[in-house]
Design a protein around this motif. Structure first.
Motif, mmCIF file in Angstrom:
data_model
loop_
_atom_site.group_PDB
_atom_site.id
_atom_site.type_symbol
_atom_site.label_atom_id
_atom_site.label_comp_id
_atom_site.label_asym_id
_atom_site.label_seq_id
_atom_site.Cartn_x
_atom_site.Cartn_y
_atom_site.Cartn_z
ATOM 1 N N PHE A 452 -10.974 12.511 10.087
ATOM 2 C CA PHE A 452 -10.100 11.432 10.546
ATOM 3 C C PHE A 452 -10.822 10.090 10.538
ATOM 4 C CE2 PHE A 452 -8.932 15.436 12.471
ATOM 5 C CZ PHE A 452 -7.588 15.520 12.158
ATOM 6 N N ARG A 453 -12.135 10.144 10.206
ATOM 7 C CA ARG A 453 -12.952 8.959 10.347
ATOM 8 C C ARG A 453 -12.487 7.794 9.465
ATOM 9 N NH1 ARG A 453 -18.789 10.285 9.330
ATOM 10 N NH2 ARG A 453 -18.112 12.148 10.412
ATOM 11 N N GLU A 454 -12.091 8.145 8.248
ATOM 12 C CA GLU A 454 -11.664 7.104 7.310
ATOM 13 C C GLU A 454 -10.480 6.314 7.858
ATOM 14 O OE1 GLU A 454 -11.338 7.230 2.509
ATOM 15 O OE2 GLU A 454 -10.507 8.916 3.633
ATOM 16 N N LEU A 455 -9.536 7.047 8.421
ATOM 17 C CA LEU A 455 -8.355 6.384 8.981
ATOM 18 C C LEU A 455 -8.750 5.522 10.185
ATOM 19 C CD1 LEU A 455 -5.284 5.917 9.146
ATOM 20 C CD2 LEU A 455 -5.095 8.053 10.439
ATOM 21 N N VAL A 456 -9.628 6.054 11.044
ATOM 22 C CA VAL A 456 -10.057 5.275 12.222
ATOM 23 C C VAL A 456 -10.766 4.003 11.783
ATOM 24 C CG1 VAL A 456 -11.456 5.257 14.326
ATOM 25 C CG2 VAL A 456 -10.268 7.332 13.660
ATOM 26 N N ARG A 457 -11.636 4.131 10.761
ATOM 27 C CA ARG A 457 -12.357 2.941 10.276
ATOM 28 C C ARG A 457 -11.394 1.886 9.746
ATOM 29 N NH1 ARG A 457 -16.761 5.525 7.105
ATOM 30 N NH2 ARG A 457 -18.270 6.082 8.698
ATOM 31 N N TRP A 458 -10.395 2.358 9.024
ATOM 32 C CA TRP A 458 -9.401 1.437 8.459
ATOM 33 C C TRP A 458 -8.660 0.714 9.585
ATOM 34 C CZ3 TRP A 458 -4.040 0.813 8.386
ATOM 35 C CH2 TRP A 458 -3.516 0.030 7.356
ATOM 36 N N LEU A 459 -8.255 1.480 10.596
ATOM 37 C CA LEU A 459 -7.534 0.878 11.729
ATOM 38 C C LEU A 459 -8.439 -0.078 12.487
ATOM 39 C CD1 LEU A 459 -5.643 4.044 13.006
ATOM 40 C CD2 LEU A 459 -4.581 2.006 12.010
ATOM 41 N N GLU A 460 -9.705 0.297 12.592
ATOM 42 C CA GLU A 460 -10.638 -0.547 13.329
ATOM 43 C C GLU A 460 -10.741 -1.918 12.657
ATOM 44 O OE1 GLU A 460 -14.321 0.848 15.509
ATOM 45 O OE2 GLU A 460 -15.135 0.279 13.555
ATOM 46 N N GLU A 461 -10.884 -1.894 11.344
ATOM 47 C CA GLU A 461 -11.040 -3.155 10.616
ATOM 48 C C GLU A 461 -9.740 -3.963 10.616
ATOM 49 O OE1 GLU A 461 -12.372 -2.610 6.538
ATOM 50 O OE2 GLU A 461 -11.379 -4.514 6.056
ATOM 51 N N ARG A 462 -8.629 -3.276 10.331
ATOM 52 C CA ARG A 462 -7.373 -4.003 10.154
ATOM 53 C C ARG A 462 -6.683 -4.377 11.462
ATOM 54 N NH1 ARG A 462 -6.205 -3.521 4.672
ATOM 55 N NH2 ARG A 462 -8.250 -3.068 3.815
ATOM 56 N N ILE A 463 -6.803 -3.502 12.463
ATOM 57 C CA ILE A 463 -6.045 -3.720 13.704
ATOM 58 C C ILE A 463 -6.955 -3.986 14.905
ATOM 59 C CG2 ILE A 463 -4.338 -2.739 15.302
ATOM 60 C CD1 ILE A 463 -3.143 -3.203 12.550
ATOM 61 N N TYR A 464 -7.831 -3.018 15.226
ATOM 62 C CA TYR A 464 -8.565 -3.115 16.492
ATOM 63 C C TYR A 464 -9.363 -4.419 16.582
ATOM 64 C CZ TYR A 464 -8.005 2.058 16.200
ATOM 65 O OH TYR A 464 -7.540 3.335 16.046
ATOM 66 N N ARG A 465 -10.168 -4.689 15.523
ATOM 67 C CA ARG A 465 -11.073 -5.837 15.582
ATOM 68 C C ARG A 465 -10.356 -7.181 15.508
ATOM 69 N NH1 ARG A 465 -16.641 -4.767 16.808
ATOM 70 N NH2 ARG A 465 -16.295 -2.593 17.348
ATOM 71 N N LEU A 475 0.685 -9.838 12.311
ATOM 72 C CA LEU A 475 -0.375 -8.874 11.994
ATOM 73 C C LEU A 475 0.148 -7.815 11.009
ATOM 74 C CD1 LEU A 475 -3.240 -7.769 12.401
ATOM 75 C CD2 LEU A 475 -2.463 -6.643 14.487
ATOM 76 N N ILE A 476 1.371 -7.365 11.231
ATOM 77 C CA ILE A 476 1.970 -6.393 10.314
ATOM 78 C C ILE A 476 2.053 -6.995 8.914
ATOM 79 C CG2 ILE A 476 4.218 -5.323 9.733
ATOM 80 C CD1 ILE A 476 2.614 -3.714 11.754
ATOM 81 N N GLU A 477 2.409 -8.256 8.858
ATOM 82 C CA GLU A 477 2.531 -8.928 7.572
ATOM 83 C C GLU A 477 1.162 -9.064 6.892
ATOM 84 O OE1 GLU A 477 5.198 -12.089 8.205
ATOM 85 O OE2 GLU A 477 5.062 -12.831 6.144
ATOM 86 N N VAL A 478 0.143 -9.429 7.682
ATOM 87 C CA VAL A 478 -1.198 -9.596 7.122
ATOM 88 C C VAL A 478 -1.705 -8.253 6.577
ATOM 89 C CG1 VAL A 478 -3.614 -10.044 7.750
ATOM 90 C CG2 VAL A 478 -1.811 -11.588 8.540
ATOM 91 N N VAL A 479 -1.448 -7.171 7.307
ATOM 92 C CA VAL A 479 -2.009 -5.874 6.907
ATOM 93 C C VAL A 479 -1.181 -5.197 5.813
ATOM 94 C CG1 VAL A 479 -2.642 -3.559 7.732
ATOM 95 C CG2 VAL A 479 -3.083 -5.554 9.163
ATOM 96 N N THR A 480 0.142 -5.299 5.902
ATOM 97 C CA THR A 480 0.972 -4.527 4.961
ATOM 98 C C THR A 480 1.590 -5.388 3.861
ATOM 99 O OG1 THR A 480 3.080 -4.783 6.143
ATOM 100 C CG2 THR A 480 1.631 -3.009 6.877
ATOM 101 N N GLY A 481 1.501 -6.705 4.004
ATOM 102 C CA GLY A 481 2.073 -7.581 2.982
ATOM 103 C C GLY A 481 3.550 -7.868 3.177
ATOM 104 N N GLY A 482 4.157 -7.288 4.226
ATOM 105 C CA GLY A 482 5.581 -7.562 4.465
ATOM 106 C C GLY A 482 5.867 -7.652 5.952
ATOM 107 N N PRO A 483 6.997 -8.241 6.340
ATOM 108 C CA PRO A 483 7.338 -8.377 7.761
ATOM 109 C C PRO A 483 7.721 -7.020 8.376
ATOM 110 C CG PRO A 483 9.178 -9.093 6.410
ATOM 111 C CD PRO A 483 8.055 -8.762 5.463
ATOM 112 N N PRO A 484 7.859 -6.965 9.698
ATOM 113 C CA PRO A 484 8.321 -5.721 10.330
ATOM 114 C C PRO A 484 9.617 -5.245 9.700
ATOM 115 C CG PRO A 484 7.588 -7.258 12.006
ATOM 116 C CD PRO A 484 7.554 -8.000 10.697
ATOM 117 N N ASN A 485 9.697 -3.931 9.483
ATOM 118 C CA ASN A 485 10.802 -3.385 8.712
ATOM 119 C C ASN A 485 10.996 -1.925 9.130
ATOM 120 O OD1 ASN A 485 12.448 -2.357 6.724
ATOM 121 N ND2 ASN A 485 11.187 -3.078 5.014
ATOM 122 N N HIS A 486 12.250 -1.550 9.415
ATOM 123 C CA HIS A 486 12.500 -0.184 9.887
ATOM 124 C C HIS A 486 12.483 0.850 8.763
ATOM 125 C CE1 HIS A 486 16.386 -1.413 8.373
ATOM 126 N NE2 HIS A 486 16.777 -0.162 8.404
#
Ligand code: ZN
Length: 503
Positions: A452-465, A475-486
């Protein structure tokens, strides 16, 4: 005084406030896990005093002066720099706080401490009338709060804003409409499907102490740091921070719900990983805090739903559970178990709801609390309105108040406007997971290997930090390239349940 010195003084002050807030969190944590019932009055006085002190410090005119000196200074030239983010967010908090009279803040702290006991007793007796006067008072105080803070369209906006800056009742209303249009028919198709999981295996008795230890093992495997956090048994599952290196998770296990216990561990540990992954150099300032309540919830729901309900996760953990609990779980088949964990069936209790109908439960609470705040719904009419909504959207009707409007303690805690963050969390989690898969490849294969480490590292860089560098939608837009979307959530559900139920 130069901008640098003003900034230093500002940060020193907010760090002290953060320390005081962590003392408040400790009082609440103790109330939840250890405090004897008879101590409630004394505790409500302690909490009211701390709330008053926090209010006094948070509204100190000196804070306003410091913010004023900093705004427009060269120190904040880059709007995404830590200093600029901290000043922006502290200004928002300050402006909100100074509008709230100290008496209102203390009245709320006092009534909610007592209301939680009243709610709990009312729920045990399944008698809404015992809780009603407290709810009426809380709604009254929350309306006063909304009036003090100010809002453009409706009082409820002022309350959501506190948890999810930038989100309004209208935005949430549209999101729930879009989800309802997809989820209610999906649940109906599942109800009419030919295949159905055998769920008896989920009810096998697994000793509580064994479940707790297994939960610790799961928490450790996904990266929870036990040197900087603990798991304890509490009345309600929760995760709270008592300091920069002190993340407390409260858990509850049920003898006959092993899988549910593991999912609860993953949910709370998801909150915990975010907490532990925040940048310690920014502790006590907005840059060292979660972007929003909804973003925090997204981390919990990502681990609970996108990881914990996946086949890959159980491919790794089911054999370990079978080995650990051979009598109860020794003979389980992976695919049958995976199907059972993901059973879908409209029910009355939100915290036991499946992933497809969960957000309908949240939507019902959103509609009702919004109506309570606008005055369209009187507290006295809540039980009937609740039953009617459950019948309309989920086709089920509570037999009593305990399985109806008394099931959640949020309103007793004064949390009105909080429920929508659960659904935002689910929506964000699905978007983030799609993006993580796009960048990291087939994550389910790693889960099946217990990685699970790879996913945690990715989240750490993109979200936690990132802390509160961006508001959640940005933040969703910065990380995923698009606005919040259901859509990603709906697609993830269609994919999983279409396959399982052979739709
Ligand atoms: Zn949560």
């Amino acid at each position: 005084m130069g901008a640098e010195q003003a900034y230093e003084e500002l940060i020193r002050r907010v760090r002290e406030e953060a320390t005081l807030a962590s003392i408040e969190a400790l009082l609440e944590w103790d109330e939840e896990t250890q405090m004897p019932a008879g101590a409630v009055e004394g505790r409500s006085e302690q909490l009211a005093l701390v709330a008053g002190l926090l209010h006094e410090r948070g509204t100190d005119p000196r804070l306003g002066e410091l913010l004023g000196e900093l705004e427009g200074s060269a120190l904040l030239a880059d709007p995404d720099s830590p200093a600029a983010v901290n000043v922006r967010e502290l200004r928002r908090d300050y402006d909100r706080y100074v509008r709230l009279p100290r008496k209102l803040v203390q009245d709320l702290a006092r009534i909610t401490a007592v209301a939680q006991r009243a709610w709990s007793a009312a729920r045990n007796a399944s008698d809404f009338s015992r809780f009603r006067p407290y709810l009426e008072r809380i709604v009254e105080l929350k309306r006063a709060e909304a009036a003090c803070v100010g809002y453009e369209r409706e009082p409820y906006d002022a309350l959501i804003e506190d948890y999810e800056p930038g989100i309004t009742s209208a935005i949430m209303g549209r999101l729930f409409d879009a989800l309802r249009r997809e989820l209610v028919p999906l649940a109906a198709r599942i109800a009419g499907a030919g295949s159905r999981p055998a769920v008896g295996m989920l009810r096998r008795a697994v000793p509580l102490e064994g479940q707790r230890r297994f939960g610790e093992r799961v928490a450790g495997a996904v990266g929870f740091n036990f040197r900087r956090g603990r798991l304890d048994l509490g009345v309600h599952p929760c995760c709270t921070s008592l300091g920069p290196a002190d993340c407390r998770i409260g858990l509850r296990f049920d003898l006959r719900d092993f899988a549910g216990g593991v999912l609860t561990v993953l949910h709370e540990v998801g909150h915990g990983l975010y907490e532990q992954g925040l940048d310690p150099q920014f502790y006590g300032t907005p840059m060292g805090e979660a972007a929003s309540v909804g973003m925090d919830e997204s981390q919990a729901r990502l681990w609970e739903n996108r990881v914990g309900r996946s086949r890959g996760f159980w491919q790794h953990f089911l054999p370990r559970a079978s080995e650990r609990f051979p009598e109860a779980l020794g003979d389980l088949d992976l695919d049958e178990f995976y199907f059972a964990v993901n059973r879908v069936s409209p029910s009355l209790i939100r915290v036991h709801a499946d992933e497809v109908t969960y957000n309908v439960h949240v939507m019902i609470r959103f509609e009702l609390e919004r109506a309570l705040m606008s005055g369209d719904l009187a507290a006295a009419d809540l039980p009937d309105a609740w039953s009617e909504a459950y019948q309309r959207y989920l086709g089920v009707t509570p037999a009593n108040d305990a399985e109806g409007c008394l099931q959640d303690g949020h309103w007793a805690e004064g949390l009105i406007g909080y429920f929508p963050t659960y659904t935002l969390g689910d929506v964000f989690a699905a978007q983030l997971f799609v993006q993580a898969r796009r960048e990291l490849g087939n994550l389910e294969e790693s889960f099946a290997r217990g990685e699970f480490r790879e996913l945690v590292r990715w989240l750490e860089e993109r979200i936690y930090r990132q802390g509160s560098r961006y508001p959640s939608a940005r933040l969703i837009e910065v990380v995923t390239g698009g606005p919040p979307n259901h859509r990603p959530l709906v697609e993830a559900l269609r994919e999983r349940y279409g396959t399982l139920y052979d739709l």
